[in-house]
Design a protein around this motif. Structure first.
Motif, PDB file in Angstrom:
ATOM      1  N   ALA A  37      -8.550 -10.054   7.272  1.00 46.32           N
ATOM      2  CA  ALA A  37      -8.341  -8.595   7.305  1.00 46.32           C
ATOM      3  C   ALA A  37      -7.300  -8.237   8.367  1.00 46.32           C
ATOM      4  O   ALA A  37      -6.400  -7.429   8.129  1.00 46.32           O
ATOM      5  CB  ALA A  37      -9.662  -7.864   7.590  1.00 46.32           C
ATOM      6  N   LEU A  38      -7.402  -8.872   9.526  1.00 51.37           N
ATOM      7  CA  LEU A  38      -6.478  -8.546  10.615  1.00 51.37           C
ATOM      8  C   LEU A  38      -5.049  -8.973  10.288  1.00 51.37           C
ATOM      9  O   LEU A  38      -4.094  -8.236  10.545  1.00 51.37           O
ATOM     10  CB  LEU A  38      -6.935  -9.230  11.901  1.00 51.37           C
ATOM     11  N   TYR A  63      -3.324  -6.559   8.122  1.00 50.95           N
ATOM     12  CA  TYR A  63      -3.284  -5.165   8.598  1.00 50.95           C
ATOM     13  C   TYR A  63      -1.871  -4.814   9.050  1.00 50.95           C
ATOM     14  O   TYR A  63      -1.299  -5.479   9.909  1.00 50.95           O
ATOM     15  CB  TYR A  63      -4.269  -5.007   9.745  1.00 50.95           C
ATOM     16  N   PHE A 115      -0.807  -3.373  12.991  1.00 50.67           N
ATOM     17  CA  PHE A 115      -0.472  -4.195  14.155  1.00 50.67           C
ATOM     18  C   PHE A 115       1.028  -4.422  14.271  1.00 50.67           C
ATOM     19  O   PHE A 115       1.623  -4.209  15.317  1.00 50.67           O
ATOM     20  CB  PHE A 115      -1.200  -5.535  14.097  1.00 50.67           C
ATOM     21  N   GLY A 117     -15.546   2.735   1.804  1.00 53.60           N
ATOM     22  CA  GLY A 117     -14.277   2.009   1.746  1.00 53.60           C
ATOM     23  C   GLY A 117     -14.564   0.536   1.499  1.00 53.60           C
ATOM     24  O   GLY A 117     -15.307  -0.080   2.247  1.00 53.60           O
ATOM     25  N   GLY A 120     -12.194  -1.902   1.253  1.00 54.77           N
ATOM     26  CA  GLY A 120     -10.930  -2.623   1.490  1.00 54.77           C
ATOM     27  C   GLY A 120     -11.181  -3.891   2.292  1.00 54.77           C
ATOM     28  O   GLY A 120     -12.260  -4.470   2.245  1.00 54.77           O
ATOM     29  N   LYS A 121     -10.153  -4.274   3.054  1.00 57.91           N
ATOM     30  CA  LYS A 121     -10.210  -5.551   3.757  1.00 57.91           C
ATOM     31  C   LYS A 121     -11.290  -5.545   4.846  1.00 57.91           C
ATOM     32  O   LYS A 121     -12.116  -6.464   4.923  1.00 57.91           O
ATOM     33  CB  LYS A 121      -8.839  -5.859   4.366  1.00 57.91           C
ATOM     34  N   ILE A 122     -11.283  -4.505   5.683  1.00 54.99           N
ATOM     35  CA  ILE A 122     -12.264  -4.460   6.767  1.00 54.99           C
ATOM     36  C   ILE A 122     -13.657  -4.217   6.196  1.00 54.99           C
ATOM     37  O   ILE A 122     -14.634  -4.848   6.592  1.00 54.99           O
ATOM     38  CB  ILE A 122     -11.912  -3.344   7.782  1.00 54.99           C
ATOM     39  N   GLY A 123     -13.753  -3.297   5.248  1.00 56.40           N
ATOM     40  CA  GLY A 123     -15.041  -2.990   4.645  1.00 56.40           C
ATOM     41  C   GLY A 123     -15.688  -4.237   4.054  1.00 56.40           C
ATOM     42  O   GLY A 123     -16.878  -4.489   4.258  1.00 56.40           O
ATOM     43  N   PHE A 145     -18.821   2.414  -1.240  1.00 55.79           N
ATOM     44  CA  PHE A 145     -18.069   3.367  -2.058  1.00 55.79           C
ATOM     45  C   PHE A 145     -16.576   3.159  -1.906  1.00 55.79           C
ATOM     46  O   PHE A 145     -16.101   2.747  -0.839  1.00 55.79           O
ATOM     47  CB  PHE A 145     -18.409   4.803  -1.622  1.00 55.79           C
ATOM     48  N   ASP A 146     -15.844   3.449  -2.968  1.00 56.95           N
ATOM     49  CA  ASP A 146     -14.385   3.394  -2.908  1.00 56.95           C
ATOM     50  C   ASP A 146     -13.832   4.360  -3.958  1.00 56.95           C
ATOM     51  O   ASP A 146     -14.551   4.780  -4.862  1.00 56.95           O
ATOM     52  CB  ASP A 146     -13.877   1.965  -3.155  1.00 56.95           C
ATOM     53  N   ASP A 162     -10.772   3.477  -5.472  1.00 56.45           N
ATOM     54  CA  ASP A 162      -9.878   2.641  -6.262  1.00 56.45           C
ATOM     55  C   ASP A 162     -10.617   2.055  -7.466  1.00 56.45           C
ATOM     56  O   ASP A 162     -11.543   1.265  -7.319  1.00 56.45           O
ATOM     57  CB  ASP A 162      -9.356   1.521  -5.354  1.00 56.45           C
ATOM     58  N   LYS A 197     -11.523  -1.497  -7.617  1.00 57.31           N
ATOM     59  CA  LYS A 197     -12.594  -2.022  -6.758  1.00 57.31           C
ATOM     60  C   LYS A 197     -13.975  -1.608  -7.231  1.00 57.31           C
ATOM     61  O   LYS A 197     -14.951  -2.327  -7.018  1.00 57.31           O
ATOM     62  CB  LYS A 197     -12.360  -1.576  -5.323  1.00 57.31           C
ATOM     63  N   ALA A 249      -6.812   6.503   7.328  1.00 57.01           N
ATOM     64  CA  ALA A 249      -7.065   7.582   8.277  1.00 57.01           C
ATOM     65  C   ALA A 249      -7.088   8.960   7.626  1.00 57.01           C
ATOM     66  O   ALA A 249      -7.922   9.806   7.974  1.00 57.01           O
ATOM     67  CB  ALA A 249      -5.999   7.552   9.386  1.00 57.01           C
ATOM     68  N   ALA A 284      -8.132   9.992   4.847  1.00 53.99           N
ATOM     69  CA  ALA A 284      -9.336  10.351   4.095  1.00 53.99           C
ATOM     70  C   ALA A 284     -10.564  10.461   4.994  1.00 53.99           C
ATOM     71  O   ALA A 284     -11.607  10.983   4.576  1.00 53.99           O
ATOM     72  CB  ALA A 284      -9.590   9.309   3.006  1.00 53.99           C
ATOM     73  N   PRO A 300      -8.049   5.075  12.566  1.00 52.59           N
ATOM     74  CA  PRO A 300      -7.496   5.551  13.837  1.00 52.59           C
ATOM     75  C   PRO A 300      -7.294   7.058  13.863  1.00 52.59           C
ATOM     76  O   PRO A 300      -6.170   7.536  13.881  1.00 52.59           O
ATOM     77  CB  PRO A 300      -6.166   4.789  13.953  1.00 52.59           C
TER      78      PRO A 300
HETATM   79  N1  LIG Z   1      -7.641  -4.352   8.334  1.00 48.45           N
HETATM   80  C1  LIG Z   1      -7.625  -4.316   9.654  1.00 48.45           C
HETATM   81  O1  LIG Z   1      -7.545  -5.352  10.311  1.00 48.45           O
HETATM   82  C2  LIG Z   1      -7.735  -3.027  10.388  1.00 48.45           C
HETATM   83  C3  LIG Z   1      -7.595  -3.051  11.753  1.00 48.45           C
HETATM   84  C4  LIG Z   1      -7.695  -1.869  12.470  1.00 48.45           C
HETATM   85  C5  LIG Z   1      -7.951  -0.692  11.809  1.00 48.45           C
HETATM   86  N2  LIG Z   1      -8.076  -0.672  10.478  1.00 48.45           N
HETATM   87  C6  LIG Z   1      -8.346   0.613   9.849  1.00 48.45           C
HETATM   88  O2  LIG Z   1      -9.450   0.490   9.004  1.00 48.45           O
HETATM   89  C7  LIG Z   1      -9.282   1.296   7.855  1.00 48.45           C
HETATM   90  C8  LIG Z   1      -9.402   0.431   6.641  1.00 48.45           C
HETATM   91  O3  LIG Z   1      -8.470  -0.621   6.760  1.00 48.45           O
HETATM   92  P1  LIG Z   1      -8.333  -1.755   5.665  1.00 48.45           P
HETATM   93  O4  LIG Z   1      -7.394  -2.740   6.189  1.00 48.45           O
HETATM   94  O5  LIG Z   1      -9.656  -2.169   5.196  1.00 48.45           O
HETATM   95  O6  LIG Z   1      -7.574  -0.933   4.530  1.00 48.45           O
HETATM   96  P2  LIG Z   1      -7.605  -1.182   2.958  1.00 48.45           P
HETATM   97  O7  LIG Z   1      -6.457  -0.436   2.408  1.00 48.45           O
HETATM   98  O8  LIG Z   1      -7.761  -2.627   2.673  1.00 48.45           O
HETATM   99  O9  LIG Z   1      -8.962  -0.493   2.536  1.00 48.45           O
HETATM  100  C9  LIG Z   1      -9.138   0.884   2.506  1.00 48.45           C
HETATM  101  C10 LIG Z   1     -10.017   1.193   1.286  1.00 48.45           C
HETATM  102  O10 LIG Z   1     -10.359   2.567   1.311  1.00 48.45           O
HETATM  103  C11 LIG Z   1     -10.297   3.018  -0.043  1.00 48.45           C
HETATM  104  N3  LIG Z   1     -10.180   4.474  -0.025  1.00 48.45           N
HETATM  105  C12 LIG Z   1      -9.087   5.233   0.103  1.00 48.45           C
HETATM  106  N4  LIG Z   1      -9.392   6.533   0.035  1.00 48.45           N
HETATM  107  C13 LIG Z   1     -10.740   6.598  -0.155  1.00 48.45           C
HETATM  108  C14 LIG Z   1     -11.659   7.671  -0.301  1.00 48.45           C
HETATM  109  N5  LIG Z   1     -11.257   8.931  -0.270  1.00 48.45           N
HETATM  110  N6  LIG Z   1     -12.951   7.353  -0.485  1.00 48.45           N
HETATM  111  C15 LIG Z   1     -13.365   6.073  -0.521  1.00 48.45           C
HETATM  112  N7  LIG Z   1     -12.542   5.030  -0.372  1.00 48.45           N
HETATM  113  C16 LIG Z   1     -11.234   5.298  -0.189  1.00 48.45           C
HETATM  114  C17 LIG Z   1      -9.120   2.307  -0.645  1.00 48.45           C
HETATM  115  O11 LIG Z   1      -9.228   2.285  -2.056  1.00 48.45           O
HETATM  116  C18 LIG Z   1      -9.291   0.923  -0.021  1.00 48.45           C
HETATM  117  O12 LIG Z   1     -10.078   0.086  -0.835  1.00 48.45           O
HETATM  118  C19 LIG Z   1      -7.922   1.949   7.987  1.00 48.45           C
HETATM  119  O13 LIG Z   1      -8.069   3.241   8.519  1.00 48.45           O
HETATM  120  C20 LIG Z   1      -7.213   1.070   8.981  1.00 48.45           C
HETATM  121  O14 LIG Z   1      -6.274   1.800   9.738  1.00 48.45           O
HETATM  122  C21 LIG Z   1      -7.985  -1.819   9.750  1.00 48.45           C
END
Ligand SMILES: NC(=O)c1ccc[n+]([C@@H]2O[C@H](COP(=O)([O-])OP(=O)(O)OC[C@H]3O[C@@H](n4cnc5c(N)ncnc54)[C@H](O)[C@@H]3O)[C@@H](O)[C@H]2O)c1
Ligand SMILES: NC(=O)c1ccc[n+]([C@@H]2O[C@H](COP(=O)([O-])OP(=O)(O)OC[C@H]3O[C@@H](n4cnc5c(N)ncnc54)[C@H](O)[C@@H]3O)[C@@H](O)[C@H]2O)c1
Lengths: 206, 206
Positions: free
Chosen positions: A95-96, A99, A102, B88, B90-93, B113-114, B116, B119, B153, B155, B176
């Motif tokens: 995930a990181l 991202y 960064f 969410g 995504g990757k972190i979720g 929940f998402d 997309d 997903k 951010a 959303a 953030p």
């Molecule tokens: N990945 C990282 O390492 C990392 C590090 C620091 C901060 N973040 C923050 O964490 C958050 C998620 O990051 P990520 O990398 O998982 O992003 P990502 O794009 O992989 O996942 C985000 C998910 O949110 C979903 N989404 C968008 N709008 C939505 C809504 N209205 N309702 C529900 N789901 C919705 C998207 O479909 C997507 O699956 C971001 O705000 C990012 O800035 C991520």
DNA sequence: GGGCTTTTGTGAAAGATTTCACAAATCTAG
DNA sequence: CTAGATTTGTGAAATCTTTCACAAAAGCCC
């Protein structure tokens, strides 16, 4: 440089993000009060934080957004890019690496390591996961300033020692252990379970 | 209950983890000094932190590991499980959902929940990603205490508002942004870019 | 039981951080 | 150019957190 509180540094980083939002919205100047209310703090706090580093505002007017952004980047050491090694290609590590936030901020992952043969050789973001056996060779050929530890807890200390021996100056650790490093190396541990526990405490005691 | 500093609560959580390690190693009792040196703090700090909640030790002997673990779990509100919604996928979720450390500590993700369509319908850990459109229906049928926000951010604030309206009492936010919530709701924001920036500051100013 | 050792629990002191409050600087309008 | 309105920069005060230091409690040994 005079000793600055960690809480102050964290707020400076917050102000920088807020200022970038103001900049996007086309604001030319911003008052300490405007920054404070967006950032959940007080205007006196904002002014005091900045005053440790100089006086950047104009009385009666506020701060020039562009100039303050520049100054904060400089203070925080963000006027350059940092080379980062990701140690561990598991769930958090991947995930990181992917991202974008960064790299946007100047932190560039240049190598990824793992022990798991199933992960070695895979590519993310154009980067190939390497065997942790080649950590020494790789980091000597391509040194990094920062290592991110995203392995299980029991491997974290040994890997930290190897990174430090290779000249790594700062470590961001996600494993739930207290790492030991020499004084000249900076460690920041992010313990997500602990964050949930502070929520649990707050929910319980109210 | 008397107001306890956040720094104290964070250390209590740290002590709990250290005590569990001592317990695994078969220790019956532990002194404030032993806890302190493993945890990177001082024995006076350990004793002061605990003293806000009672007196759990025996002079001359130290603390019973088992009893202190029990007391800390109680103080931190970990004597129960919390139901968690992941907003969410995504990757972190996905990394968080698959993390076993949370469930071990009593935090159980019960829905994801998402928005997309790619997903929605996928399964992780036996849990199916649902459309965020059904957030209201789902959380009314199966309420949760905690929501984890891992969306972009822009959303985050709107989703936070919806969660709060559905009775969510605590939010762990990875986006953030500074979230606004009513007083009775607790928010904890984890900003990973900010952690890297404190490293950058430390590397620059030495 | 008495003396010795260890370690807690906690007021008080020291140190760190935040908030207050106001003079000084700068802008605006007339 | 002056008066009035803003908003900064900063010592001083207030508040919060950590460290000190020691009496009191408890185990241990003879
Ligand atoms: N990945 C990282 O390492 C990392 C590090 C620091 C901060 N973040 C923050 O964490 C958050 C998620 O990051 P990520 O990398 O998982 O992003 P990502 O794009 O992989 O996942 C985000 C998910 O949110 C979903 N989404 C968008 N709008 C939505 C809504 N209205 N309702 C529900 N789901 C919705 C998207 O479909 C997507 O699956 C971001 O705000 C990012 O800035 C991520
Ligand atoms: N996933 C999460 O949400 C989460 C949350 C909080 C903390 N953490 C912590 O972050 C760390 C990583 O978690 P994860 O979920 O990504 O785990 P993971 O099991 O998905 O990934 C760990 C990776 O480290 C690799 N590894 C093991 N030993 C290694 C070694 N000696 N050298 C190099 N690589 C090695 C493994 O092969 C694996 O790919 C753990 O310490 C975990 O406790 C994870």
């Amino acid at each position: 440089m005079r000793k600055i509180a960690e809480s102050t540094v964290r707020r400076l980083s917050l102000y920088l993000r807020l200022l970038e939002e103001f900049e996007e919205q086309g604001a030319e100047t911003v008052s300490s009060e405007a920054l404070a209310s967006r950032g959940g703090t007080t205007s006196a706090q904002v002014r005091k934080d900045l005053s440790f580093f100089g006086s950047f505002g104009k009385r009666g007017l506020g701060y020039s957004v562009g100039e303050l952004v520049r100054r904060l980047r400089e203070i925080l050491g963000l006027g350059r890019t940092y080379r980062v090694a990701m140690i561990g290609a598991g769930k958090i590590g991947s995930a990181l690496v992917q991202y974008r936030g960064f790299r946007q901020r100047g932190f560039e992952v240049v190598s990824i390591f793992d022990v798991d043969p199933a992960k070695i050789g895979r590519s993310w973001n154009g980067l190939t996961v390497q065997s942790v056996v080649s950590l020494e060779g790789e980091l000597r050929a391509h040194p990094v300033e920062i290592a991110v530890i995203v392995t299980p807890a029991d491997a974290a200390q040994a890997l930290t020692g190897r990174c430090v021996a290779l000249g790594v100056k700062a470590i961001l650790n996600f494993a739930p252990v207290q790492l030991t490093v020499p004084d000249e190396v900076v460690v920041k541990t992010v313990n997500l379970a602990l964050e949930l526990e502070t929520l649990s405490y707050a929910l319980t005691n109210r």
